[in-house]
Design a protein around this motif. Structure first.
Motif, PDB file in Angstrom:
ATOM      1  N   GLU A 288      -0.836 -11.915 -13.113  1.00  0.00           N
ATOM      2  CA  GLU A 288      -1.771 -10.810 -13.096  1.00  0.00           C
ATOM      3  C   GLU A 288      -1.409  -9.852 -12.114  1.00  0.00           C
ATOM      4  N   ALA A 289      -1.266  -8.591 -12.484  1.00  0.00           N
ATOM      5  CA  ALA A 289      -0.869  -7.573 -11.489  1.00  0.00           C
ATOM      6  C   ALA A 289      -1.620  -6.029 -11.761  1.00  0.00           C
ATOM      7  N   TYR A 290      -1.776  -5.445 -10.675  1.00  0.00           N
ATOM      8  CA  TYR A 290      -2.693  -4.289 -10.669  1.00  0.00           C
ATOM      9  C   TYR A 290      -2.259  -3.109  -9.821  1.00  0.00           C
ATOM     10  N   VAL A 291      -2.307  -1.922 -10.263  1.00  0.00           N
ATOM     11  CA  VAL A 291      -2.222  -0.837  -9.455  1.00  0.00           C
ATOM     12  C   VAL A 291      -3.720  -0.107  -9.225  1.00  0.00           C
ATOM     13  N   LEU A 292      -4.154  -0.241  -7.934  1.00  0.00           N
ATOM     14  CA  LEU A 292      -5.611   0.221  -7.739  1.00  0.00           C
ATOM     15  C   LEU A 292      -5.600   1.282  -6.717  1.00  0.00           C
ATOM     16  N   GLU A 293      -6.621   2.257  -7.011  1.00  0.00           N
ATOM     17  CA  GLU A 293      -6.604   3.277  -6.015  1.00  0.00           C
ATOM     18  C   GLU A 293      -7.829   2.682  -4.929  1.00  0.00           C
ATOM     19  N   ILE A 294      -7.547   2.747  -3.787  1.00  0.00           N
ATOM     20  CA  ILE A 294      -8.584   2.283  -2.721  1.00  0.00           C
ATOM     21  C   ILE A 294      -8.772   3.334  -1.698  1.00  0.00           C
ATOM     22  N   LYS A 295      -9.830   2.959  -0.856  1.00  0.00           N
ATOM     23  CA  LYS A 295     -10.253   3.606   0.490  1.00  0.00           C
ATOM     24  C   LYS A 295     -10.088   2.673   1.430  1.00  0.00           C
ATOM     25  N   GLU A 296      -9.503   3.144   2.469  1.00  0.00           N
ATOM     26  CA  GLU A 296      -9.383   2.150   3.526  1.00  0.00           C
ATOM     27  C   GLU A 296     -10.718   2.295   4.251  1.00  0.00           C
ATOM     28  N   GLU A 297     -11.228   0.907   4.804  1.00  0.00           N
ATOM     29  CA  GLU A 297     -12.505   0.900   5.484  1.00  0.00           C
ATOM     30  C   GLU A 297     -12.121   1.295   7.063  1.00  0.00           C
ATOM     31  N   ILE A 298     -12.892   2.342   7.682  1.00  0.00           N
ATOM     32  CA  ILE A 298     -12.488   2.690   9.076  1.00  0.00           C
ATOM     33  C   ILE A 298     -13.356   2.064   9.949  1.00  0.00           C
TER      34      ILE A 298
ATOM     35  N   LEU B 204       0.862  -1.235  -0.003  1.00  0.00           N
ATOM     36  CA  LEU B 204       0.069  -0.103  -0.005  1.00  0.00           C
ATOM     37  C   LEU B 204       0.882   1.040   0.163  1.00  0.00           C
ATOM     38  N   ARG B 205       0.578   2.357  -0.812  1.00  0.00           N
ATOM     39  CA  ARG B 205       1.110   3.530  -0.673  1.00  0.00           C
ATOM     40  C   ARG B 205       0.215   4.620  -0.309  1.00  0.00           C
ATOM     41  N   ARG B 206       0.424   5.413   0.849  1.00  0.00           N
ATOM     42  CA  ARG B 206      -0.378   6.424   1.185  1.00  0.00           C
ATOM     43  C   ARG B 206       0.093   7.596   1.358  1.00  0.00           C
ATOM     44  N   PHE B 207      -0.822   8.715   1.031  1.00  0.00           N
ATOM     45  CA  PHE B 207      -0.503  10.054   0.863  1.00  0.00           C
ATOM     46  C   PHE B 207      -1.599  10.925   1.028  1.00  0.00           C
ATOM     47  N   GLU B 208      -1.447  11.768   2.118  1.00  0.00           N
ATOM     48  CA  GLU B 208      -2.542  12.822   2.302  1.00  0.00           C
ATOM     49  C   GLU B 208      -3.946  12.220   1.906  1.00  0.00           C
ATOM     50  N   GLY B 209      -4.069  11.174   2.623  1.00  0.00           N
ATOM     51  CA  GLY B 209      -5.643  10.509   2.567  1.00  0.00           C
ATOM     52  C   GLY B 209      -6.158   9.789   1.236  1.00  0.00           C
ATOM     53  N   ARG B 210      -4.933   9.654   0.317  1.00  0.00           N
ATOM     54  CA  ARG B 210      -5.154   8.854  -0.792  1.00  0.00           C
ATOM     55  C   ARG B 210      -4.312   7.720  -0.791  1.00  0.00           C
ATOM     56  N   ASN B 211      -4.854   6.597  -1.467  1.00  0.00           N
ATOM     57  CA  ASN B 211      -4.055   5.365  -1.166  1.00  0.00           C
ATOM     58  C   ASN B 211      -4.072   4.707  -2.433  1.00  0.00           C
ATOM     59  N   LEU B 212      -2.782   4.002  -2.894  1.00  0.00           N
ATOM     60  CA  LEU B 212      -2.947   2.915  -3.938  1.00  0.00           C
ATOM     61  C   LEU B 212      -2.352   1.519  -3.244  1.00  0.00           C
ATOM     62  N   LEU B 213      -3.032   0.692  -4.032  1.00  0.00           N
ATOM     63  CA  LEU B 213      -2.756  -0.672  -3.656  1.00  0.00           C
ATOM     64  C   LEU B 213      -2.165  -1.335  -4.978  1.00  0.00           C
ATOM     65  N   VAL B 214      -0.693  -1.990  -4.798  1.00  0.00           N
ATOM     66  CA  VAL B 214      -0.342  -2.554  -5.831  1.00  0.00           C
ATOM     67  C   VAL B 214      -0.410  -4.062  -5.336  1.00  0.00           C
ATOM     68  N   LEU B 215      -0.831  -5.008  -6.471  1.00  0.00           N
ATOM     69  CA  LEU B 215      -1.040  -6.197  -6.192  1.00  0.00           C
ATOM     70  C   LEU B 215      -0.552  -7.165  -7.496  1.00  0.00           C
ATOM     71  N   CYS B 216       0.482  -8.015  -7.263  1.00  0.00           N
ATOM     72  CA  CYS B 216       1.152  -8.838  -8.249  1.00  0.00           C
ATOM     73  C   CYS B 216       1.044 -10.151  -7.834  1.00  0.00           C
ATOM     74  N   ASN B 217       0.933 -11.034  -8.937  1.00  0.00           N
ATOM     75  CA  ASN B 217       1.251 -12.442  -8.758  1.00  0.00           C
ATOM     76  C   ASN B 217       2.687 -12.354  -9.537  1.00  0.00           C
ATOM     77  N   LEU B 218       3.667 -12.735  -8.749  1.00  0.00           N
ATOM     78  CA  LEU B 218       4.886 -12.632  -9.440  1.00  0.00           C
ATOM     79  C   LEU B 218       5.421 -14.149 -10.088  1.00  0.00           C
ATOM     80  N   THR B 219       4.584 -15.033 -10.161  1.00  0.00           N
ATOM     81  CA  THR B 219       4.952 -16.506 -10.501  1.00  0.00           C
ATOM     82  C   THR B 219       4.043 -16.786 -11.634  1.00  0.00           C
TER      83      THR B 219
END
Ligand code: GLC
Ligand code: CA
Length: 585
Positions: free
Chosen positions: A575-585, A523-538
């Motif tokens: 299969e790999a993604y970069v996704l913008e996500i919101k975290e559930e509080i 996860l990358r987080r900055f000023e309330g916005r987040n990215l999730l990087v999800l990769c199957n490397l196999t």
């Protein structure tokens, strides 16, 4: 874009200047000049060749290039053996060509850094030619000389039992004065004596000379080795004749004095970046000594930890190669978390000393070549740190198939090959195994098109081209919207221009799915916005449990699929993604 645009000074909302620097926001590209593009058709890549390809680099979107050495050199180590720090080797062009290159690059908003080679020179450098003449020559002390030792039988032996990186011992005997000089690389690359103030002054002059010519900084070669331990034998257990005890000349305290001196006397007063090569075994604590801003040494360092997270040292040949995802994750996590907020980072998959990443970690000759190259790119380029693509990586170039020793150019490989063969190793088996790690993998010709010599030259090329240039080349990938090249262009655009830019450059980093042995996710987080990087490397499908986030936007993916992260997922190979996500509080 011109330099004025990339030189902007950054102000925070309260009007104070923050410590953002252009090099934190840059996207780098490393050029191995010899293999990149040959403008005058003599078979060797050159400076004009780089200038001619600047439009390509702009099209790719990078704004920083690191050019490997083009100094005058006998080319024992393709230019890392410098004969004259103030001259351009004529095979690469002229000083005028270099000035044109810098000017043209700057016009396009592309900064230029070059190699600064502090640890050694060529044995054909005038300092060394003088140094070896006599023990009282004024240049004697520019290098490291020691008298021989003798065993009980009176046989001459080296001052210490330490090994060199390129094979054999780290000392070379010189008859003229009956002493040994130190050489931790090849015997044509004597180590400079950094304890000598004259050497320090010389290297300050060299650095300033290039900065005054307009370069934007340096990649400092082999910087970890400038200081040497006292010359006593290593008692590290070994099966080899010489002991590979790299600690005797790696990351020693004294070198930080040298670097503080360089920062003060050579680097200050310029708006530059300095990245040091601090490989093999460096700890986060070591890296902080080099690159924490308060140390006033380097701006960032390249570490080697992620370079060998597979079985390439034991595999028989490329069919046996297998990525070790947990190891790789651990290495990335070490640097991403260890340096965060304390020092800047440099990120890269490979350089001119490493195998091609698609062969090393991906599916180089299978149907998943493209997808694996893209997944590897996703995994790396959304971390924080200044990224460097290595030329050819952006089209998914692979290791070539070496057939015999005649196919190799690298002095290090050739030296070690003969040492092994002398010791009875089977040549074919040695080549099949050692080609998995040889530096020559990264040095084959750049594959520009499917024509003669891949469009690299119209002359006779100095090196091999990978036979797959007919299908893997820049020209065909420009035309294909789904190519690896176009995928890299998207990544660069997202990282340098999109609204996600600040998250990627400045956001925090957190490894998730820690225990998963196929998935690399963070996860990358900055000023309330987040990215999730999800990769199957196999190469195998991977199952991931549902994730506790809300998907906001799919930013990038290696497959054209909808992804639902709120239920159990099966990710296909690579299969790999970069996704913008919101975290559930
Ligand atoms: C660095 C360079 C490598 C070179 C060595 C000696 O490791 O990356 O290519 O052979 O230093 O200069
Ligand atoms: Ca040429």
């Amino acid at each position: 874009m011109d330099m004025a645009n990339i030189c902007h000074i950054y102000f925070q909302e309260d009007g104070t200047m923050n410590n953002n620097k252009w090099w934190k926001e840059a996207f780098g590209y490393q050029i191995y000049i010899r293999s990149f593009y040959d403008a005058n058709n003599d078979g060797i890549g050159d400076l004009q060749g780089i200038t001619e390809k600047l439009p390509y680099l702009s099209y790719l979107g990078v704004n920083l290039i690191w050019i490997c050495p083009f100094y005058k050199s006998p080319m024992d180590d393709n230019g890392y053996d410098v004969m004259d720090f103030y001259a351009v080797d004529k095979t690469y062009g002229t000083l005028e060509d270099f000035k044109v290159l810098v000017e043209e690059a700057h016009k396009r908003g592309i900064r230029v850094i070059i190699d600064l080679i502090l640890n050694h020179t060529s044995d054909e450098h005038s300092w060394f030619i003088e140094s070896r003449k006599s023990k009282d020559n004024p240049y004697r002390d520019y290098y490291i000389w020691r008298p021989p030792r003798y065993d009980e039988l009176g046989n001459r032996k080296e001052p210490t039992n330490w090994a060199s990186f390129f094979g054999g011992g780290c000392w070379e005997y010189d008859e003229q004065t009956d002493e040994y000089y130190m050489k931790i690389f090849s015997k044509k690359m004597p180590d400079l004596n950094w304890d000598n103030h004259q050497v320090q002054e010389e290297m300050v002059k060299v650095a300033k000379y290039w900065l005054d010519l307009g370069v934007d900084g340096f990649r400092v070669d082999a910087v970890a080795h400038l200081a040497k331990a006292p010359f006593v034998d290593s008692d590290m257990p070994t099966n080899y004749r010489y002991t590979p005890d790299w600690g005797r000349f790696s990351n020693l305290p004294k070198l930080h004095e040298y670097l503080k001196m360089m920062r003060k006397k050579a680097f200050s007063g310029y708006d530059l970046m300095v990245v040091g090569e601090v490989g093999g075994g460096a700890l986060v604590e070591d890296a902080l000594k080099y690159s924490a801003p308060e140390e006033e040494e380097l701006d960032m360092v390249f570490n080697f930890d992620h370079n060998w997270c597979n079985n390439s040292w034991s595999a028989k040949d490329r069919t046996e190669l297998k990525i070790n995802v947990p190891h790789l994750k651990e290495m990335f996590d070490k640097w991403q978390t260890g340096l965060f907020g304390k020092a800047w980072n440099a990120i890269y998959w490979l350089n001119h000393d490493q195998p091609r990443v698609v062969t090393h970690y991906g599916d180089d000759e299978g149907p998943l070549h493209d997808r694996s190259a893209k997944a590897l790119a996703v995994a790396l380029y959304f971390m924080w740190g200044t990224p460097f693509i290595y030329n050819g990586e952006e089209i998914g170039m692979t290791n070539p198939h070496f057939k015999s020793i005649a196919d190799f150019q690298d002095v290090s490989f050739i030296t070690q090959y003969y040492l092994n063969i002398q010791n009875g190793t089977d040549p074919e088996a040695y080549i099949a195994h050692a080609s998995l790690s040889t530096r020559d993998n990264a040095r084959t010709l750049m594959q520009w098109n499917d024509g003669l010599h891949g469009g690299f030259t119209k002359g006779t090329p100095w090196n091999l081209i990978n036979e797959n240039y007919r299908t893997i080349n820049v020209e065909s990938q420009i035309k294909d919207p789904n190519s690896i090249l176009n995928f890299y262009r998207k990544i660069i655009e997202i990282r340098t221009k999109s609204p996600f830019r600040n998250i990627i450059i400045y956001g925090s980093y957190e490894l998730i799915e820690k225990e998963h042995n196929q998935i690399y996710a963070y996860l990358r987080r900055f000023e309330g916005r987040n990215l999730l990087v999800l990769c199957n490397l196999t190469k195998e499908a991977a199952t991931v449990d549902k994730l506790p986030y809300t998907l906001e936007e799919r930013v990038l993916g290696t497959m054209d699929k909808q992804i639902n992260i709120n239920k159990k997922m099966v990710l296909e190979p690579y299969e790999a993604y970069v996704l913008e996500i919101k975290e559930e509080i």
